[in-house]
Design a protein around this motif. Sequence first.
Motif, PDB file in Angstrom:
ATOM      1  N   ALA A  68      -0.499  12.083   3.929  1.00  0.00           N
ATOM      2  CA  ALA A  68       0.546  12.381   4.909  1.00  0.00           C
ATOM      3  C   ALA A  68       0.982  11.109   5.630  1.00  0.00           C
ATOM      4  CB  ALA A  68       0.055  13.425   5.910  1.00  0.00           C
ATOM      5  N   ALA A  69       0.029  10.257   5.985  1.00  0.00           N
ATOM      6  CA  ALA A  69       0.353   8.998   6.664  1.00  0.00           C
ATOM      7  C   ALA A  69       1.148   8.075   5.748  1.00  0.00           C
ATOM      8  CB  ALA A  69      -0.924   8.314   7.140  1.00  0.00           C
ATOM      9  N   VAL A  70       0.738   7.975   4.488  1.00  0.00           N
ATOM     10  CA  VAL A  70       1.448   7.120   3.530  1.00  0.00           C
ATOM     11  C   VAL A  70       2.886   7.598   3.368  1.00  0.00           C
ATOM     12  CG1 VAL A  70       1.570   6.466   1.078  1.00  0.00           C
ATOM     13  CG2 VAL A  70      -0.607   6.326   2.308  1.00  0.00           C
ATOM     14  N   GLN A  71       3.090   8.903   3.244  1.00  0.00           N
ATOM     15  CA  GLN A  71       4.443   9.434   3.094  1.00  0.00           C
ATOM     16  C   GLN A  71       5.277   9.225   4.356  1.00  0.00           C
ATOM     17  OE1 GLN A  71       5.288  13.070   0.943  1.00  0.00           O
ATOM     18  NE2 GLN A  71       3.151  13.137   0.274  1.00  0.00           N
ATOM     19  N   ALA A  72       4.633   9.344   5.524  1.00  0.00           N
ATOM     20  CA  ALA A  72       5.362   9.219   6.789  1.00  0.00           C
ATOM     21  C   ALA A  72       5.861   7.797   7.029  1.00  0.00           C
ATOM     22  CB  ALA A  72       4.488   9.675   7.955  1.00  0.00           C
ATOM     23  N   ILE A  73       5.023   6.799   6.739  1.00  0.00           N
ATOM     24  CA  ILE A  73       5.418   5.422   7.042  1.00  0.00           C
ATOM     25  C   ILE A  73       5.893   4.645   5.819  1.00  0.00           C
ATOM     26  CG2 ILE A  73       3.910   5.291   9.046  1.00  0.00           C
ATOM     27  CD1 ILE A  73       2.082   3.478   7.387  1.00  0.00           C
ATOM     28  N   GLY A  74       5.627   5.168   4.641  1.00  0.00           N
ATOM     29  CA  GLY A  74       5.962   4.450   3.415  1.00  0.00           C
ATOM     30  C   GLY A  74       7.452   4.310   3.180  1.00  0.00           C
ATOM     31  N   THR A  75       7.822   3.165   2.625  1.00  0.00           N
ATOM     32  CA  THR A  75       9.218   2.908   2.285  1.00  0.00           C
ATOM     33  C   THR A  75       9.406   2.665   0.793  1.00  0.00           C
ATOM     34  OG1 THR A  75       8.939   0.555   2.762  1.00  0.00           O
ATOM     35  CG2 THR A  75       9.752   1.945   4.558  1.00  0.00           C
ATOM     36  N   ASP A  76       8.326   2.360   0.087  1.00  0.00           N
ATOM     37  CA  ASP A  76       8.410   2.047  -1.336  1.00  0.00           C
ATOM     38  C   ASP A  76       7.058   2.345  -1.975  1.00  0.00           C
ATOM     39  OD1 ASP A  76       9.364   1.130  -3.771  1.00  0.00           O
ATOM     40  OD2 ASP A  76       8.968  -0.976  -3.312  1.00  0.00           O
ATOM     41  N   LEU A  77       6.789   3.605  -2.270  1.00  0.00           N
ATOM     42  CA  LEU A  77       5.484   4.030  -2.750  1.00  0.00           C
ATOM     43  C   LEU A  77       5.208   3.496  -4.156  1.00  0.00           C
ATOM     44  CD1 LEU A  77       5.511   7.744  -1.545  1.00  0.00           C
ATOM     45  CD2 LEU A  77       4.835   5.692  -0.302  1.00  0.00           C
ATOM     46  N   LEU A  78       3.932   3.119  -4.381  1.00  0.00           N
ATOM     47  CA  LEU A  78       3.519   2.546  -5.657  1.00  0.00           C
ATOM     48  C   LEU A  78       2.069   2.929  -5.928  1.00  0.00           C
ATOM     49  CD1 LEU A  78       4.180   0.570  -8.020  1.00  0.00           C
ATOM     50  CD2 LEU A  78       3.303  -1.262  -6.543  1.00  0.00           C
ATOM     51  N   THR A  79       1.808   3.457  -7.116  1.00  0.00           N
ATOM     52  CA  THR A  79       0.456   3.877  -7.497  1.00  0.00           C
ATOM     53  C   THR A  79      -0.346   2.701  -8.031  1.00  0.00           C
ATOM     54  OG1 THR A  79       1.289   6.064  -8.099  1.00  0.00           O
ATOM     55  CG2 THR A  79      -0.870   5.457  -8.953  1.00  0.00           C
ATOM     56  N   ILE A  80      -1.634   2.685  -7.660  1.00  0.00           N
ATOM     57  CA  ILE A  80      -2.576   1.684  -8.150  1.00  0.00           C
ATOM     58  C   ILE A  80      -3.829   2.419  -8.618  1.00  0.00           C
ATOM     59  CG2 ILE A  80      -4.009  -0.313  -7.556  1.00  0.00           C
ATOM     60  CD1 ILE A  80      -1.808  -0.839  -5.371  1.00  0.00           C
ATOM     61  N   ARG A  81      -4.311   2.049  -9.800  1.00  0.00           N
ATOM     62  CA  ARG A  81      -5.572   2.586 -10.321  1.00  0.00           C
ATOM     63  C   ARG A  81      -6.561   1.429 -10.433  1.00  0.00           C
ATOM     64  NH1 ARG A  81      -4.602   3.422 -15.742  1.00  0.00           N
ATOM     65  NH2 ARG A  81      -5.878   1.621 -16.227  1.00  0.00           N
ATOM     66  N   ILE A  82      -7.771   1.668  -9.947  1.00  0.00           N
ATOM     67  CA  ILE A  82      -8.822   0.671 -10.069  1.00  0.00           C
ATOM     68  C   ILE A  82      -9.855   1.216 -11.050  1.00  0.00           C
ATOM     69  CG2 ILE A  82     -10.636  -0.611  -8.875  1.00  0.00           C
ATOM     70  CD1 ILE A  82      -8.880  -0.227  -6.293  1.00  0.00           C
ATOM     71  N   ASP A  83     -10.055   0.496 -12.144  1.00  0.00           N
ATOM     72  CA  ASP A  83     -11.083   0.859 -13.119  1.00  0.00           C
ATOM     73  C   ASP A  83     -12.379   0.203 -12.664  1.00  0.00           C
ATOM     74  OD1 ASP A  83      -9.160   2.193 -14.622  1.00  0.00           O
ATOM     75  OD2 ASP A  83      -8.762   0.430 -15.887  1.00  0.00           O
ATOM     76  N   LEU A  84     -13.359   1.039 -12.320  1.00  0.00           N
ATOM     77  CA  LEU A  84     -14.623   0.539 -11.772  1.00  0.00           C
ATOM     78  C   LEU A  84     -15.566   0.119 -12.905  1.00  0.00           C
ATOM     79  CD1 LEU A  84     -15.068   3.251  -9.015  1.00  0.00           C
ATOM     80  CD2 LEU A  84     -14.219   0.910  -8.736  1.00  0.00           C
ATOM     81  N   ASP A  85     -16.281  -0.984 -12.690  1.00  0.00           N
ATOM     82  CA  ASP A  85     -17.229  -1.477 -13.694  1.00  0.00           C
ATOM     83  C   ASP A  85     -18.519  -0.665 -13.695  1.00  0.00           C
ATOM     84  OD1 ASP A  85     -15.429  -3.500 -14.328  1.00  0.00           O
ATOM     85  OD2 ASP A  85     -16.353  -4.924 -12.949  1.00  0.00           O
ATOM     86  N   ASP A  86     -18.885  -0.124 -12.538  1.00  0.00           N
ATOM     87  CA  ASP A  86     -20.155   0.611 -12.432  1.00  0.00           C
ATOM     88  C   ASP A  86     -19.968   1.967 -11.825  1.00  0.00           C
ATOM     89  OD1 ASP A  86     -19.439  -0.496  -9.984  1.00  0.00           O
ATOM     90  OD2 ASP A  86     -21.451  -1.086  -9.457  1.00  0.00           O
TER      91      ASP A  86
END
Length: 131
Positions: free
Chosen positions: A113-131
């Motif tokens: 909700a916070a990201v949508q409220a203040i966001g101006t240019d949303l972008l997805t990031i995925r982090i592939d964890l080593d462990d």
Amino acid sequence: MSRYHEIKHRVATTFQRHVGNPILGRLPNQPLLETTGRKSGVPRQTPIGGRRVGREFWIVSEFGEKSQYVRNIHADPRVRLRLKGRWHTGTAHVLPDDDPRARLKALPRFNSAAVQAIGTDLLTIRIDLDD
């Protein structure tokens, strides 16, 4: 970017840098993303919201390519992620073709909700964890 979005970005990032991030970064269960500064080479920690799914951690940046941590990821995708007080290493992937609004529906409600409220240019990031 419109003048409105520029002002919104400036106000939000100033608040995050001087108030929100220093407080959130001290909370033991707050996820932290650590990138390497693209110019300084110094580790940079940013409180984030997201969700772990198996060996992946998903986040949505509210300012997309303008976010400093996204710029750092482009320069060096190797990151560290603190989850529940434990540090993990991984590789971050910026996913411009992913639907960030749909992705937010699968992430923690308050942060989304916070990201949508203040966001101006949303972008997805995925982090592939080593462990």
